[in-house]
Design a protein around this motif. Structure first.
Motif, PDB file in Angstrom:
ATOM      1  N   ILE A 182      34.813  46.655  36.380  1.00 14.99           N
ATOM      2  CA  ILE A 182      34.501  45.010  36.538  1.00 14.99           C
ATOM      3  C   ILE A 182      33.779  44.855  38.169  1.00 14.99           C
ATOM      4  O   ILE A 182      33.292  44.102  38.390  1.00 14.99           O
ATOM      5  CB  ILE A 182      35.292  44.077  36.285  1.00 14.99           C
ATOM      6  N   GLY A 183      34.118  45.778  38.944  1.00 14.33           N
ATOM      7  CA  GLY A 183      33.467  45.556  40.106  1.00 14.33           C
ATOM      8  C   GLY A 183      34.332  44.395  41.037  1.00 14.33           C
ATOM      9  O   GLY A 183      35.458  44.018  40.515  1.00 14.33           O
ATOM     10  N   ALA A 184      33.589  43.722  41.900  1.00 23.48           N
ATOM     11  CA  ALA A 184      34.128  42.692  42.806  1.00 23.48           C
ATOM     12  C   ALA A 184      33.853  41.508  41.828  1.00 23.48           C
ATOM     13  O   ALA A 184      33.201  41.457  41.207  1.00 23.48           O
ATOM     14  CB  ALA A 184      33.278  42.680  43.944  1.00 23.48           C
ATOM     15  N   ILE A 185      35.242  40.678  41.879  1.00 20.14           N
ATOM     16  CA  ILE A 185      35.200  39.444  41.184  1.00 20.14           C
ATOM     17  C   ILE A 185      33.904  38.419  41.886  1.00 20.14           C
ATOM     18  O   ILE A 185      33.962  38.400  43.078  1.00 20.14           O
ATOM     19  CB  ILE A 185      36.732  38.582  41.477  1.00 20.14           C
ATOM     20  N   PRO A 186      33.258  37.983  40.875  1.00 19.15           N
ATOM     21  CA  PRO A 186      32.041  37.101  41.175  1.00 19.15           C
ATOM     22  C   PRO A 186      32.589  35.838  41.812  1.00 19.15           C
ATOM     23  O   PRO A 186      33.770  35.211  41.486  1.00 19.15           O
ATOM     24  CB  PRO A 186      31.529  36.914  39.824  1.00 19.15           C
ATOM     25  N   GLU A 187      31.772  35.399  42.711  1.00 17.53           N
ATOM     26  CA  GLU A 187      32.087  34.075  43.459  1.00 17.53           C
ATOM     27  C   GLU A 187      32.194  33.165  42.371  1.00 17.53           C
ATOM     28  O   GLU A 187      31.479  32.837  41.345  1.00 17.53           O
ATOM     29  CB  GLU A 187      31.067  33.432  44.450  1.00 17.53           C
ATOM     30  N   GLY A 188      33.161  31.980  42.497  1.00 15.19           N
ATOM     31  CA  GLY A 188      33.381  31.031  41.555  1.00 15.19           C
ATOM     32  C   GLY A 188      34.626  31.498  40.532  1.00 15.19           C
ATOM     33  O   GLY A 188      35.100  30.309  39.977  1.00 15.19           O
ATOM     34  N   LEU A 189      34.953  32.657  40.507  1.00 12.70           N
ATOM     35  CA  LEU A 189      35.994  32.768  39.526  1.00 12.70           C
ATOM     36  C   LEU A 189      37.409  33.241  40.453  1.00 12.70           C
ATOM     37  O   LEU A 189      37.296  33.316  41.537  1.00 12.70           O
ATOM     38  CB  LEU A 189      35.875  34.039  38.899  1.00 12.70           C
ATOM     39  N   TYR A 190      38.524  33.041  39.617  1.00 11.65           N
ATOM     40  CA  TYR A 190      39.685  33.291  40.445  1.00 11.65           C
ATOM     41  C   TYR A 190      39.900  34.965  40.768  1.00 11.65           C
ATOM     42  O   TYR A 190      40.088  35.800  39.613  1.00 11.65           O
ATOM     43  CB  TYR A 190      40.866  32.721  39.656  1.00 11.65           C
ATOM     44  N   PRO A 191      40.270  35.309  42.102  1.00 11.27           N
ATOM     45  CA  PRO A 191      40.173  36.837  42.385  1.00 11.27           C
ATOM     46  C   PRO A 191      41.408  37.270  42.462  1.00 11.27           C
ATOM     47  O   PRO A 191      41.621  38.411  42.375  1.00 11.27           O
ATOM     48  CB  PRO A 191      39.551  36.739  43.702  1.00 11.27           C
ATOM     49  N   GLY A 192      42.750  36.718  42.456  1.00  8.76           N
ATOM     50  CA  GLY A 192      44.091  37.363  42.485  1.00  8.76           C
ATOM     51  C   GLY A 192      44.358  38.262  41.552  1.00  8.76           C
ATOM     52  O   GLY A 192      43.826  38.089  40.053  1.00  8.76           O
ATOM     53  N   ASP A 193      45.318  39.080  41.588  1.00  7.98           N
ATOM     54  CA  ASP A 193      45.764  40.096  40.799  1.00  7.98           C
ATOM     55  C   ASP A 193      46.661  39.429  39.570  1.00  7.98           C
ATOM     56  O   ASP A 193      46.890  40.194  38.752  1.00  7.98           O
ATOM     57  CB  ASP A 193      46.642  41.106  41.259  1.00  7.98           C
ATOM     58  N   TYR A 194      47.036  38.174  39.800  1.00  5.75           N
ATOM     59  CA  TYR A 194      48.000  37.514  39.013  1.00  5.75           C
ATOM     60  C   TYR A 194      47.357  37.345  37.573  1.00  5.75           C
ATOM     61  O   TYR A 194      48.176  37.203  36.544  1.00  5.75           O
ATOM     62  CB  TYR A 194      48.547  36.334  39.268  1.00  5.75           C
ATOM     63  N   LEU A 195      46.107  37.475  37.344  1.00  9.06           N
ATOM     64  CA  LEU A 195      45.499  37.429  36.120  1.00  9.06           C
ATOM     65  C   LEU A 195      45.238  38.929  35.222  1.00  9.06           C
ATOM     66  O   LEU A 195      45.074  38.948  33.874  1.00  9.06           O
ATOM     67  CB  LEU A 195      44.122  36.694  36.221  1.00  9.06           C
ATOM     68  N   LYS A 196      45.896  39.780  35.890  1.00  2.00           N
ATOM     69  CA  LYS A 196      45.754  41.307  35.157  1.00  2.00           C
ATOM     70  C   LYS A 196      46.597  41.226  33.961  1.00  2.00           C
ATOM     71  O   LYS A 196      46.256  41.889  33.111  1.00  2.00           O
ATOM     72  CB  LYS A 196      45.889  42.126  36.098  1.00  2.00           C
ATOM     73  N   PRO A 197      47.933  40.732  34.054  1.00  2.00           N
ATOM     74  CA  PRO A 197      48.889  40.828  32.950  1.00  2.00           C
ATOM     75  C   PRO A 197      48.127  39.839  31.725  1.00  2.00           C
ATOM     76  O   PRO A 197      48.402  40.262  30.536  1.00  2.00           O
ATOM     77  CB  PRO A 197      50.045  39.987  33.365  1.00  2.00           C
ATOM     78  N   VAL A 198      47.435  38.741  32.080  1.00  2.00           N
ATOM     79  CA  VAL A 198      46.685  37.918  30.996  1.00  2.00           C
ATOM     80  C   VAL A 198      45.914  38.840  30.317  1.00  2.00           C
ATOM     81  O   VAL A 198      45.487  38.857  29.025  1.00  2.00           O
ATOM     82  CB  VAL A 198      46.122  36.674  31.521  1.00  2.00           C
ATOM     83  N   GLY A 199      44.969  39.623  31.088  1.00  2.00           N
ATOM     84  CA  GLY A 199      43.981  40.465  30.443  1.00  2.00           C
ATOM     85  C   GLY A 199      44.589  41.457  29.773  1.00  2.00           C
ATOM     86  O   GLY A 199      44.115  41.827  28.615  1.00  2.00           O
ATOM     87  N   ALA A 200      45.705  42.197  30.050  1.00  2.00           N
ATOM     88  CA  ALA A 200      46.501  43.098  29.540  1.00  2.00           C
ATOM     89  C   ALA A 200      47.060  42.660  28.015  1.00  2.00           C
ATOM     90  O   ALA A 200      46.942  43.259  27.056  1.00  2.00           O
ATOM     91  CB  ALA A 200      47.641  43.859  30.372  1.00  2.00           C
ATOM     92  N   ALA A 201      47.783  41.503  27.974  1.00  2.00           N
ATOM     93  CA  ALA A 201      48.019  40.604  26.851  1.00  2.00           C
ATOM     94  C   ALA A 201      46.971  40.493  26.055  1.00  2.00           C
ATOM     95  O   ALA A 201      47.172  40.801  24.832  1.00  2.00           O
ATOM     96  CB  ALA A 201      48.675  39.576  27.354  1.00  2.00           C
ATOM     97  N   LEU A 202      45.753  40.115  26.444  1.00  2.00           N
ATOM     98  CA  LEU A 202      44.680  39.632  25.493  1.00  2.00           C
ATOM     99  C   LEU A 202      44.003  41.074  24.645  1.00  2.00           C
ATOM    100  O   LEU A 202      43.799  41.008  23.596  1.00  2.00           O
ATOM    101  CB  LEU A 202      43.441  39.211  26.187  1.00  2.00           C
ATOM    102  N   ALA A 203      44.317  42.186  25.661  1.00  2.00           N
ATOM    103  CA  ALA A 203      43.827  43.378  25.196  1.00  2.00           C
ATOM    104  C   ALA A 203      44.711  43.898  24.056  1.00  2.00           C
ATOM    105  O   ALA A 203      44.251  44.439  23.000  1.00  2.00           O
ATOM    106  CB  ALA A 203      43.645  44.387  26.279  1.00  2.00           C
ATOM    107  N   LYS A 204      46.091  43.745  24.438  1.00  2.00           N
ATOM    108  CA  LYS A 204      46.932  44.453  23.379  1.00  2.00           C
ATOM    109  C   LYS A 204      47.134  43.426  21.880  1.00  2.00           C
ATOM    110  O   LYS A 204      47.179  44.012  20.979  1.00  2.00           O
ATOM    111  CB  LYS A 204      48.300  44.158  23.758  1.00  2.00           C
ATOM    112  N   GLU A 205      46.886  42.174  22.147  1.00  2.00           N
ATOM    113  CA  GLU A 205      46.757  41.119  21.162  1.00  2.00           C
ATOM    114  C   GLU A 205      45.590  41.233  20.147  1.00  2.00           C
ATOM    115  O   GLU A 205      45.542  41.350  19.068  1.00  2.00           O
ATOM    116  CB  GLU A 205      46.785  39.834  21.430  1.00  2.00           C
ATOM    117  N   HIS A 206      44.419  41.471  20.778  1.00  2.00           N
ATOM    118  CA  HIS A 206      43.105  41.480  20.179  1.00  2.00           C
ATOM    119  C   HIS A 206      42.097  42.698  20.270  1.00  2.00           C
ATOM    120  O   HIS A 206      41.073  42.731  19.524  1.00  2.00           O
ATOM    121  CB  HIS A 206      42.141  40.381  20.717  1.00  2.00           C
TER     122      HIS A 206
END
Length: 596
Positions: free
Chosen positions: A199-223
């Motif tokens: 995904i490269g650099a997080i675009p301006e205006g979005l939340y950049p922290g690593d804390y959303l990585k587990p959310v992405g992983a959970a979405l990938a596992k579920e869907h």
């Protein structure tokens, strides 16, 4: 007014005596009926040299008595001089009455501390109160600024509960609006990353922290990759709901690390659900009252106002209820303003039975207070009251230098990082060791010191020192001294506490006697920091007396050849230990028996 009759502490006792003197004088002098004696108070004098207590009785009753305050003060003073508890009465200035109590009063005050134990200062019969605090947007982990509001709100709720109120702790989840949509888009980016995309650099205006990585992983596992085939309008609700749920779980875990738990988590989105639109209902309610109109707001003076638009729009008559300008309720895109949702939310609180509401807000929300208080007045027809407590910023330091930001969060230090480093007790106490509306310097190195300069250590050490004295007394004089708190208090309750006559002992007893009055004032002002200040002062006096005993043997707590005096002093130590434990419990801080 709360009922204090079950535990008459010394200030309440003296207040009752002053009221009785005033009522007797009123009857003898034929004052008008229906005089409000509740305005008469008894409190510590500003200058301790003036006496033990002071009352404003003559100042507030002079008009009804049709007398000069000074003359009335002399009449009240004459009656109080006949009271068996009072040693001296002085009239000062325009009509203040200063009271000096007999030494026996302080011995009886200590007996009250021992008798009431953990309930010393507790009252009953308060009102139903809603305390809403934290309410951080569920867009990331809690940071150190949220921490202060969380601790303040939780301690305030505990203080009000101790004061007899029926308190509900509430968290308002901002799960509607643009910010949670930004959260969903940020999480969707992490979802694509979890599926292997660079995904490269997080675009301006979005939340950049690593804390959303587990959310992405959970979405990938579920869907799996199914969401990739959907349009944003299709995947956004699913991703948003998942992200909010996982962020709220993390927020609750962070709060639990501070031993903070809420009774109610209220969803903003629930206010605008299809078929149950409470915002629309509230607007209709205000329309029916004549509090809403179509109009055009004048351009703001000075700094730009975020919600100003130069157009005809739906406005709330906030100025009719004390605000500076009327406020818009619907944006140009026909969505509700944040204010409209907040009005509906506070009306909902009132409809749930909360006429008394307290909101704890961050430093950047000060300009929002007037409009919200105006809204509460309008929606409750003046029957509801909102007190907003602003919690100022926290400057996080280490040895005086600003602490660098967290890698995990991207742009701030998380609450969990601070708690993990210095501990729950240090965080909670130090967040309350300054008035809520003053900026707080929190030095991570300072709160780890074992010195008088570290208030939380100094107070906890006072409690531990008291238990150390009990252990020494058990070894040297009283092997029968019970270890169990309840049995020990009962045993010490038989002490000849009248023997506590040295000025430094009496000062310590006076400090114990003021605890219920301090709690009452702190609860009325919604200021839990007063407890932290009081506990530090009490611990300081206790430590000072211990130190004097090293230099002056007759002041030591344990006198080997005088069991009665030793037992009386152990009763005093128990009073200190009980009050320290009680005050720390209200603040949510542990009271250790030993310091390691």
């Amino acid at each position: 007014m709360p009922d204090t009759s079950s535990a008459p502490h010394l200030f309440a006792d003296v207040l009752a005596r002053v009221h009785a003197a005033c009522r007797a004088l009123a009857a003898d002098a034929n004052w008008p009926e229906g005089i409000d004696f509740s305005r008469v108070v008894v409190e510590p004098p500003r200058d301790a040299s003036h006496g033990d207590m002071a009352t404003n009785a003559a100042m507030v009753l002079a008009k009804e008595a049709k007398a000069k305050p000074r003359d009335l003060a002399e009449q009240i003073a004459e009656r109080l001089r006949a009271d068996a508890l009072i040693a001296k009465v002085d009239v000062a200035g325009p009509g203040f009455i200063n009271l000096t109590l007999k030494p026996a009063a302080w011995a009886e005050a200590l007996r009250t501390v021992l008798r009431e134990g953990a309930d010393y200062g507790r009252v009953h019969g308060g009102t139903k109160v809603n305390v809403e605090y934290v309410s951080a947007n569920p867009t990331g982990p809690m940071h150190v600024g949220h921490c202060r509001g969380a601790v303040f709100g939780d301690a305030l709720a505990s203080l009000l509960q101790f004061g007899g109120h029926d308190v509900t702790r509430e968290y308002y989840i901002n799960d509607a609006g643009a910010q949670v949509d930004v959260l969903a888009r940020s999480a969707f980016l992490r979802y694509r990353e979890a599926l292997g995309e660079n995904i490269g650099a997080i675009p301006e205006g979005l939340y950049p922290g690593d804390y959303l990585k587990p959310v992405g992983a959970a979405l990938a596992k579920e869907h799996g990759d199914k969401l990739l085939a959907m349009s944003e309008a299709e995947w956004l609700p699913t991703v948003r709901a998942k992200a909010i749920a996982m962020m709220m779980d993390e927020i609750k875990d962070d709060l639990a690390a501070l031993n903070i738990r809420h009774d109610v988590f209220f969803s903003e989105r629930s206010l605008i659900e299809t078929g149950n639109n409470k915002v629309a209902e509230t607007i209709d309610f205000l329309k029916a009252k004549g509090d809403i109109y179509e109009g055009r707001l004048p351009p703001p003076k000075g700094a730009p106002v975020e919600d100003w638009e130069d157009r005809e729009q739906l406005l709330f008559k906030a100025t009719a209820y004390g605000d500076d300008v009327d406020r818009p309720l619907i944006k140009s895109d026909n969505s509700y303003t944040y204010f409209a949702s907040d009005i509906a939310y506070h009306k909902n609180k009132f409809d749930r039975g909360f006429a008394e509401m307290i909101d704890v807000w961050g430093a950047d929300h000060g300009g929002y207070i007037k409009r919200m208080q105006a809204a509460v007045k309008a929606t409750t027809s003046g029957k509801g009251a909102l007190d907003v407590k602003i919690v100022q910023l926290v400057k996080l330091l280490r040895n005086g230098e600003p602490v660098k930001m967290s890698k995990r969060s991207g742009d701030f230090v998380t609450l969990r990082e601070v708690v993990d480093e210095v501990g729950q007790d240090a965080v909670r106490f130090m967040m309350l060791y300054r008035k809520n509306d003053a900026v707080l310097d929190f030095d991570l190195a300072k709160v780890m010191e074992q010195s008088r300069d570290n208030p939380v250590f100094y107070v906890q050490y006072g409690h531990a020192r008291g238990h150390s004295i009990f252990r020494n007394a058990r070894a040297e004089v009283f092997p029968e001294l019970p270890e169990d708190t309840g049995k020990r208090i009962a045993w010490l309750g038989e002490s000849a506490v009248e023997r506590l006559s040295d000025p430094v002992e009496l000062e310590l007893l006076k400090r114990l006697a003021i605890f219920p009055r301090m709690l009452e004032a702190a609860a009325a002002a919604h200021e839990p920091h007063r407890i932290a200040f009081y506990l530090y002062d009490l611990a300081s006096e206790f430590h000072a007396l211990w130190t004097k005993g090293r230099d002056l043997p007759y002041l030591r707590f344990i006198i080997n050849n005088d069991a009665d005096l030793t037992k009386a002093r152990l009763a005093m130590v128990q009073g200190v230990v009980s009050v320290l434990a009680s005050g720390l419990a209200i603040l949510g801080v542990h009271a250790p028996d030993e310091m390691r």
